[in-house]
Design an enzyme around this catalytic site. Structure first.
Site, short mmCIF file in Angstrom:
data_model
loop_
_atom_site.label_atom_id
_atom_site.label_comp_id
_atom_site.label_asym_id
_atom_site.label_seq_id
_atom_site.Cartn_x
_atom_site.Cartn_y
_atom_site.Cartn_z
N ARG A 9 -0.98 14.32 12.95
CA ARG A 9 -0.60 14.10 11.67
C ARG A 9 -0.70 15.53 10.88
O ARG A 9 -1.32 15.70 9.91
CB ARG A 9 -1.68 13.23 10.67
CG ARG A 9 -1.42 11.89 11.35
CD ARG A 9 -2.05 10.63 10.63
NE ARG A 9 -1.01 10.04 9.78
CZ ARG A 9 -1.35 9.28 8.99
NH1 ARG A 9 -2.40 8.35 9.31
NH2 ARG A 9 -0.34 8.49 8.17
N PRO A 10 0.15 16.43 11.34
CA PRO A 10 0.11 17.65 10.65
C PRO A 10 0.89 17.80 9.05
O PRO A 10 1.36 16.71 9.04
CB PRO A 10 0.95 18.57 11.49
CG PRO A 10 2.18 17.60 12.23
CD PRO A 10 1.21 16.40 12.44
N ARG B 252 -8.84 -0.89 4.17
CA ARG B 252 -8.19 0.24 3.69
C ARG B 252 -6.81 -0.10 3.25
O ARG B 252 -5.89 0.37 2.31
CB ARG B 252 -7.88 1.19 4.75
CG ARG B 252 -9.11 1.88 5.17
CD ARG B 252 -8.53 3.04 5.97
NE ARG B 252 -8.25 4.08 5.14
CZ ARG B 252 -8.00 5.42 5.36
NH1 ARG B 252 -8.95 6.25 6.44
NH2 ARG B 252 -7.43 6.13 4.30
N CYS C 296 -6.16 7.85 8.94
CA CYS C 296 -6.39 7.02 10.43
C CYS C 296 -6.23 7.92 11.45
O CYS C 296 -5.37 8.98 11.42
CB CYS C 296 -5.49 5.80 10.36
SG CYS C 296 -6.03 4.57 9.49
N ASP D 240 3.84 1.08 12.10
CA ASP D 240 2.68 0.26 11.71
C ASP D 240 2.64 -1.32 12.28
O ASP D 240 1.55 -1.83 11.99
CB ASP D 240 2.85 0.25 10.14
CG ASP D 240 2.52 1.60 9.64
OD1 ASP D 240 2.01 2.56 10.19
OD2 ASP D 240 2.65 1.85 8.21
N LYS E 56 0.95 -1.13 -0.09
CA LYS E 56 -0.08 0.04 -0.04
C LYS E 56 0.86 1.23 0.04
O LYS E 56 0.63 2.15 -0.88
CB LYS E 56 -0.78 0.10 1.37
CG LYS E 56 -1.51 1.50 1.49
CD LYS E 56 -2.41 1.20 2.70
CE LYS E 56 -1.93 1.69 3.99
NZ LYS E 56 -1.62 3.24 3.92
N ASN E 57 1.78 1.26 0.89
CA ASN E 57 2.60 2.61 1.05
C ASN E 57 3.31 2.77 -0.16
O ASN E 57 4.00 4.06 -0.45
CB ASN E 57 3.41 2.66 2.52
CG ASN E 57 2.34 2.66 3.73
OD1 ASN E 57 1.08 2.96 3.33
ND2 ASN E 57 2.77 2.49 4.84
C1 UD1 Z 1 3.52 7.05 6.27
C2 UD1 Z 1 3.13 5.81 6.42
C3 UD1 Z 1 2.41 5.20 7.44
C4 UD1 Z 1 3.35 5.02 8.43
C5 UD1 Z 1 4.26 6.43 8.54
C6 UD1 Z 1 5.78 6.14 9.57
C7 UD1 Z 1 2.07 5.91 3.72
C8 UD1 Z 1 1.05 6.08 2.80
N1 UD1 Z 1 1.97 5.97 5.06
O1 UD1 Z 1 2.95 7.94 6.71
O2 UD1 Z 1 1.86 3.97 7.12
O3 UD1 Z 1 3.11 4.71 9.75
O4 UD1 Z 1 4.95 6.86 7.23
O5 UD1 Z 1 6.47 5.20 9.12
O6 UD1 Z 1 3.30 5.68 3.38
N2 UD1 Z 1 4.95 15.02 10.52
C9 UD1 Z 1 4.87 16.13 10.86
N3 UD1 Z 1 4.68 17.24 9.84
C10 UD1 Z 1 4.44 16.49 8.64
C11 UD1 Z 1 4.50 15.48 8.20
C12 UD1 Z 1 4.64 14.50 9.30
O7 UD1 Z 1 4.99 16.75 12.02
O8 UD1 Z 1 4.16 17.58 7.74
C13 UD1 Z 1 5.37 13.79 11.68
C14 UD1 Z 1 4.10 13.18 11.75
O9 UD1 Z 1 3.14 13.61 12.65
C15 UD1 Z 1 4.69 11.92 12.50
C16 UD1 Z 1 5.97 11.84 11.66
O10 UD1 Z 1 6.05 13.18 11.28
O11 UD1 Z 1 4.91 12.04 13.67
C17 UD1 Z 1 6.23 10.83 10.80
O12 UD1 Z 1 5.49 11.02 9.90
P1 UD1 Z 1 5.51 10.59 8.30
O13 UD1 Z 1 6.65 9.78 8.13
O14 UD1 Z 1 5.21 11.73 7.38
O15 UD1 Z 1 4.37 9.74 7.87
P2 UD1 Z 1 3.30 9.63 6.74
O16 UD1 Z 1 4.20 9.86 5.70
O17 UD1 Z 1 2.04 10.20 7.05
#
Ligand code: UD1
Length: 440
Positions: free
Chosen positions: A135-136, A410, A130, A319, A36-37
């Site tokens: 998740r900012p 999902r 989710c 995850d 998926k990712n």
């Molecule tokens: C992706 C994965 C998700 C996995 C996560 C961490 C996909 C579709 N999803 O989610 O399954 O759990 O990586 O391995 O690939 N953050 C900020 N600001 C931002 C973006 C992120 O503060 O603009 C923070 C998040 O809140 C979190 C951390 O950075 O604490 C890591 O998040 P991130 O690696 O961005 O996760 P996703 O890409 O959303």
């Protein structure tokens, strides 16, 4: 030709349950669905080429259907041939992703860069996804600004504009998978060179770079701390095989560990699960690789984990934290798990406790005292937590009903069917027709 389109029932009460009779040892061979990712950012990347891209062995999961629907709303034509997804983005010139679409999934945010690169303008409702934490999207917006975009944030939408994305240097303040992907997607067609530092190193980043390089992009350093991208004028179409999903693989290993079974995963993603497998071994699990197959024996899983924390790749993946928690709830002794990535990832503990688990949560740490589980009626509230409930139900004495399984769907194409193949006593009640097949 067979096209499958998501028809998500708005406000419809959807009886979407999985029934499990626990206590049966799992045993057998299984092939894992595509990742998926990996596939979601590739679908976004397909927008960078005005023609057809093909994603082979694509998982048929709700998040992919949601993304497909967004691409169609932007003007793309999409169709399936078995598990191969065809994306024709020749006329995908729309620039607006309404909240009704973006609100369904977190990954909608990574469409911003490609839409902007195509149209000099992108407008998107805030992304959903989710409920595992705040998740900012600040890092995503920071990335876009670095490439020269102007950003307007309103209550319901984000509008981004830029005549031409310009190569840049970005040092990420924290490692983010999505923000690293956003930057790579922006850089591929931008003017000049981009250097990204403190990048996420997850395998999904590597697959995205391989996909874009196959389209003609010039990216070096994928999977490393520093990635360099030389922007190009134009990309071409490509076909890519989606790799097996490392999180689904880990979930099935957890299911077999909780049920003390022995399973063979035919196409496990070797090299992507090392942190998980180390933990599996510490719990008493045994495994070996044989010609690409992962042979895992969970029959001797019996040791608790004094301390484990989730980390960015190559550390233990957030995850798999919930499915592992379900295993630890069955292992005698005290285990401690610290969650470092998402602040709400312990929501599932309440439901696990309804099945007899002894888990105490304090902030981002959970203390698990393992023992016997019993069946109950529990509710999935998010994807991986939902899968963890299924893992626990397989180990529990008696029968369980897991409600809210649309969350699980999902990311898992047929988790009930797969576990049934391994001997799990499972029945499913999808209730409302969730996907509508349209014969063209
Ligand atoms: C992706 C994965 C998700 C996995 C996560 C961490 C996909 C579709 N999803 O989610 O399954 O759990 O990586 O391995 O690939 N953050 C900020 N600001 C931002 C973006 C992120 O503060 O603009 C923070 C998040 O809140 C979190 C951390 O950075 O604490 C890591 O998040 P991130 O690696 O961005 O996760 P996703 O890409 O959303």
């Amino acid at each position: 030709m067979h096209i499958i389109t998501a028809r998500v029932p708005e406000g419809v009460e959807c009886l979407d349950e999985i029934h499990v009779i626990g206590g049966k040892c799992l045993h057998g061979n299984i092939t894992v669905q595509g990742s998926k990712n990996t596939v979601l950012p590739l679908m976004s990347g397909a927008l960078l080429y005005r023609g057809i891209s093909v994603l082979k062995a694509c998982p048929r999961i709700t998040d992919v259907f949601y993304m497909e629907e967004i691409l169609r709303a932007l003007g793309a034509e999409t169709w399936w041939e078995d598990h191969d997804l065809y994306l024709d983005c020749t006329h995908a010139d729309g620039s607006h992703v309404p909240e009704i679409y973006s609100g369904r999934m977190r990954s909608s945010i990574i469409l911003l860069g490609p839409i902007l690169a195509r149209n000099q303008r992108a407008e998107i409702g805030y992304p959903g996804g989710c409920v595992i934490g705040k998740r900012p999207v600040d890092l995503h917006l920071y990335v876009l600004r670095c490439f020269g975009a102007e950003i307007k944030e309103e209550e319901k939408k984000i509008t981004v504009s830029c005549k031409k994305l310009c190569g840049t240097e970005i040092v990420f303040s924290k490692r983010s998978v999505g923000a690293t992907e956003q930057a790579i997607l922006c850089a591929a067609l931008s003017k000049g060179t981009t250097t990204l530092r403190n990048c996420a190193r997850e395998p999904e980043i590597v697959w995205l770079c391989r996909f874009l390089n196959a389209m003609g992009a010039k990216i070096e350093g994928a999977g490393e701390d520093c990635i360099c991208i030389e922007g190009t004028e134009k990309l071409c179409g490509t076909k890519m095989q989606i790799p097996a999903d490392r999180i689904v693989t880990g979930t099935y290993l957890c299911a077999a560990a909780a049920a003390r079974g022995r399973i063979v995963i035919e196409n496990a993603p070797e090299g992507e699960l090392d942190a998980f497998l180390q933990v599996y071994r510490k719990m008493g699990g045994q495994y070996e690789w044989n010609s690409g197959k992962l042979i895992a024996d969970g029959s001797q899983v019996r040791f608790s984990l004094p301390f484990l924390e989730t980390e960015v790749y190559p550390g233990f993946p957030t995850d798999l934290q919930s499915p592992l928690l379900a295993v630890l709830a069955t292992v005698p002794g005290k285990s401690i798990i610290k969650e470092n990535i998402f602040e709400n990832r312990f929501k599932v503990c309440n439901e696990l406790c309804k099945m007899g688990a002894d888990i105490r949560v304090d902030g981002n740490t959970a203390v698990v005292c393992g023992g016997r589980l019993h069946g109950n009626c529990v509710y999935a509230e998010e994807l991986r937590g939902g899968a963890a409930l299924l893992v626990a139900a397989l180990a529990a004495e008696g029968s369980s009903v897991i409600r809210g399984c649309s969350f699980i769907r999902r990311g898992y194409e047929d988790i009930g069917g797969d576990l049934k193949k391994l001997g799990g006593l499972i029945t499913e009640d999808i209730g409302t027709v969730f996907y509508e097949n349209i014969q063209l």
